[in-house]
Design a protein around this motif. Structure first.
Motif, mmCIF file in Angstrom:
data_model
loop_
_atom_site.group_PDB
_atom_site.id
_atom_site.type_symbol
_atom_site.label_atom_id
_atom_site.label_comp_id
_atom_site.label_asym_id
_atom_site.label_seq_id
_atom_site.Cartn_x
_atom_site.Cartn_y
_atom_site.Cartn_z
ATOM 1 N N VAL A 164 -5.308 8.760 7.887
ATOM 2 C CA VAL A 164 -4.939 8.587 6.483
ATOM 3 C C VAL A 164 -3.938 7.443 6.332
ATOM 4 N N ARG A 165 -3.039 7.295 7.300
ATOM 5 C CA ARG A 165 -2.067 6.198 7.229
ATOM 6 C C ARG A 165 -2.759 4.840 7.294
ATOM 7 N N LEU A 166 -3.849 4.745 8.048
ATOM 8 C CA LEU A 166 -4.620 3.493 8.065
ATOM 9 C C LEU A 166 -5.164 3.182 6.675
ATOM 10 N N GLY A 167 -5.611 4.233 5.958
ATOM 11 C CA GLY A 167 -6.077 4.044 4.593
ATOM 12 C C GLY A 167 -4.961 3.564 3.680
ATOM 13 N N GLN A 168 -3.757 4.106 3.852
ATOM 14 C CA GLN A 168 -2.618 3.673 3.043
ATOM 15 C C GLN A 168 -2.254 2.215 3.330
ATOM 16 N N ARG A 169 -2.328 1.836 4.601
ATOM 17 C CA ARG A 169 -2.031 0.445 4.948
ATOM 18 C C ARG A 169 -3.063 -0.501 4.338
ATOM 19 N N ALA A 170 -4.319 -0.065 4.297
ATOM 20 C CA ALA A 170 -5.363 -0.900 3.698
ATOM 21 C C ALA A 170 -5.112 -1.072 2.204
ATOM 22 N N VAL A 171 -4.703 0.001 1.517
ATOM 23 C CA VAL A 171 -4.368 -0.090 0.092
ATOM 24 C C VAL A 171 -3.228 -1.081 -0.120
ATOM 25 N N ASP A 172 -2.199 -0.969 0.697
ATOM 26 C CA ASP A 172 -1.053 -1.857 0.545
ATOM 27 C C ASP A 172 -1.437 -3.307 0.827
ATOM 28 N N GLN A 173 -2.384 -3.514 1.743
ATOM 29 C CA GLN A 173 -2.832 -4.876 2.023
ATOM 30 C C GLN A 173 -3.583 -5.449 0.827
ATOM 31 N N VAL A 174 -4.402 -4.627 0.172
ATOM 32 C CA VAL A 174 -5.104 -5.077 -1.040
ATOM 33 C C VAL A 174 -4.090 -5.433 -2.121
ATOM 34 N N ARG A 175 -3.046 -4.607 -2.273
ATOM 35 C CA ARG A 175 -2.007 -4.896 -3.276
ATOM 36 C C ARG A 175 -1.294 -6.206 -2.959
ATOM 37 N N ARG A 176 -0.970 -6.432 -1.685
ATOM 38 C CA ARG A 176 -0.295 -7.681 -1.319
ATOM 39 C C ARG A 176 -1.195 -8.884 -1.548
ATOM 40 N N ASP A 177 -2.486 -8.733 -1.263
ATOM 41 C CA ASP A 177 -3.425 -9.841 -1.513
ATOM 42 C C ASP A 177 -3.466 -10.192 -2.997
ATOM 43 N N GLU A 178 -3.482 -9.171 -3.854
ATOM 44 C CA GLU A 178 -3.465 -9.415 -5.300
ATOM 45 C C GLU A 178 -2.142 -10.041 -5.735
ATOM 46 N N TRP A 207 4.511 -7.166 -11.955
ATOM 47 C CA TRP A 207 3.901 -5.868 -12.275
ATOM 48 C C TRP A 207 3.147 -5.310 -11.070
ATOM 49 N N ILE A 208 2.406 -6.162 -10.354
ATOM 50 C CA ILE A 208 1.667 -5.723 -9.171
ATOM 51 C C ILE A 208 2.622 -5.216 -8.098
ATOM 52 N N LYS A 209 3.757 -5.893 -7.932
ATOM 53 C CA LYS A 209 4.726 -5.468 -6.932
ATOM 54 C C LYS A 209 5.241 -4.056 -7.222
ATOM 55 N N GLY A 210 5.376 -3.709 -8.490
ATOM 56 C CA GLY A 210 5.911 -2.406 -8.856
ATOM 57 C C GLY A 210 4.909 -1.272 -8.793
ATOM 58 N N THR A 211 3.641 -1.558 -8.454
ATOM 59 C CA THR A 211 2.616 -0.507 -8.424
ATOM 60 C C THR A 211 2.483 0.143 -7.048
ATOM 61 N N ARG A 212 3.334 -0.225 -6.114
ATOM 62 C CA ARG A 212 3.126 0.209 -4.722
ATOM 63 C C ARG A 212 3.037 1.724 -4.587
ATOM 64 N N TRP A 213 4.044 2.450 -5.093
ATOM 65 C CA TRP A 213 4.067 3.888 -4.864
ATOM 66 C C TRP A 213 3.028 4.617 -5.696
ATOM 67 N N SER A 214 2.639 4.068 -6.814
ATOM 68 C CA SER A 214 1.553 4.671 -7.584
ATOM 69 C C SER A 214 0.237 4.610 -6.818
ATOM 70 N N LEU A 215 0.079 3.574 -5.998
ATOM 71 C CA LEU A 215 -1.143 3.422 -5.212
ATOM 72 C C LEU A 215 -1.092 4.224 -3.911
ATOM 73 N N LEU A 216 0.095 4.351 -3.311
ATOM 74 C CA LEU A 216 0.195 4.992 -2.000
ATOM 75 C C LEU A 216 0.281 6.512 -2.081
ATOM 76 N N LYS A 217 0.961 7.040 -3.079
ATOM 77 C CA LYS A 217 1.149 8.487 -3.175
ATOM 78 C C LYS A 217 -0.098 9.151 -3.751
ATOM 79 N N SER A 218 -0.335 10.399 -3.343
ATOM 80 C CA SER A 218 -1.440 11.156 -3.919
ATOM 81 C C SER A 218 -1.084 11.546 -5.348
ATOM 82 N N PRO A 219 -2.063 11.692 -6.231
ATOM 83 C CA PRO A 219 -1.758 12.002 -7.644
ATOM 84 C C PRO A 219 -0.934 13.281 -7.816
ATOM 85 N N GLN A 220 -1.125 14.273 -6.926
ATOM 86 C CA GLN A 220 -0.397 15.534 -7.062
ATOM 87 C C GLN A 220 1.110 15.362 -6.867
ATOM 88 N N LYS A 221 1.512 14.305 -6.147
ATOM 89 C CA LYS A 221 2.926 14.100 -5.836
ATOM 90 C C LYS A 221 3.577 13.019 -6.692
#
Length: 293
Positions: free
Chosen positions: A124-138, A152-166
């Motif tokens: 799952v951590r590999l998936g999180q790293r991939a998400v963060d890499q997509v965010r950095r590319d954008e 605005w993109i820089k501020g979306t990090r935790w919204s993308l990494l955390k699960s919706p329940q948390k």
């Protein structure tokens, strides 16, 4: 306690404390701890600056560390199998590891009958790293923080990494903005969550089909980070599914590693790994010392 206050309390030399611990561990460490191992976990932990690592092996059934040694490569784990011997190695049926390091090579060479299970947390951590890499590319594509969109993109990090329940309400609101404003980042978020759901299925028998569907989606996602991740997961597919089928993970070993970090921090100043390994055995190998009174 740290070694210095113990030395002052007992009025003995600083080095004497470590020698006492090593002697007690040598006298009380159960030699039968390596007998009858069926499911084990292997992981490394950094104990000192300069790439100094310890490899620990835990018995999943006993919940205790049964072996510890400096290093974190295939040669390190080979020393464990050498000490274990061919007869005791044959009883091992499953080994949980992460995807890094050379542990897999040593396991396949010395215990080919054992199923290799890749730890879910690391997948799952590999998936999180991939998400963060997509965010950095954008973020880079929008001139980083030099533009309003980049900030605005820089501020979306935790919204993308955390699960919706948390997530908090503001984070969920920001995630809704991502859905409308940036399709690649939202697609990356959905891919990460779908990978996480692999470990939350009610029926483990559905895992192969779920994982194959995820691999197909990630491969055609047009996101370089997830295309690369799909290649990695496809190579480790059997080990990922084995971990789900057998219910094995390195959670207990990660907890013991936290305890080792605390031991190392409280007793800092080791010039060699031997005193630390002795303390690890003393605190994490279920050694029972009968007091004289």
């Amino acid at each position: 306690m740290a070694k210095t206050p113990i030395a002052g309390l007992l009025r003995i030399g600083w080095d004497t404390v470590g020698r006492i611990v090593e002697r007690v561990v040598n006298d009380h460490l159960d030699e039968r701890r390596l007998d009858g191992l069926v499911a084990i976990g292997c992981d490394e932990i950094s104990y000192r600056r300069g790439q100094r690592y310890l490899t620990s092996v835990v018995d999943h059934h006993a919940g205790a560390i049964v072996w510890c040694s400096p290093g974190r490569n295939a040669q390190t784990l080979q020393r464990f199998f050498t000490e274990l011997g061919p007869e005791r190695t044959k009883t091992i049926r499953a080994v949980s590891i992460d995807m890094s390091g050379g542990y897999e090579k040593a396991i396949r060479e010395h215990a080919p009958q054992a199923e290799i299970c890749f730890d879910p947390f690391h997948v799952v951590r590999l998936g999180q790293r991939a998400v963060d890499q997509v965010r950095r590319d954008e973020w880079n594509a929008h001139e980083r923080s030099h533009t309003k969109t980049g900030k605005w993109i820089k501020g979306t990090r935790w919204s993308l990494l955390k699960s919706p329940q948390k997530q908090s309400i503001p984070q969920l609101a920001l995630l809704a903005e991502v859905q409308q404003a940036n399709k690649p980042m939202y697609r990356a978020f959905l891919l990460k969550e779908e990978l996480r759901l692999l470990y939350q299925l009610d029926d483990p028998a559905l895992a192969p089909a779920h994982l194959d569907a995820w691999l197909a989606w990630a491969s055609r996602s047009k996101l370089d980070a997830f295309i690369k991740l799909a290649h990695t997961i496809r190579r480790h597919r059997e080990g990922i599914l084995a971990a789900i089928r057998l219910g094995l993970n390195n959670g207990r070993l990660e907890g013991l590693n936290s305890r080792i970090r605390l031991i190392s921090h409280r007793s800092f100043g080791f010039h060699s790994p031997d005193p630390l390994i002795a303390l690890v055995y003393l605190c994490c190998a279920r050694i029972i010392i009968e007091l004289p009174r």
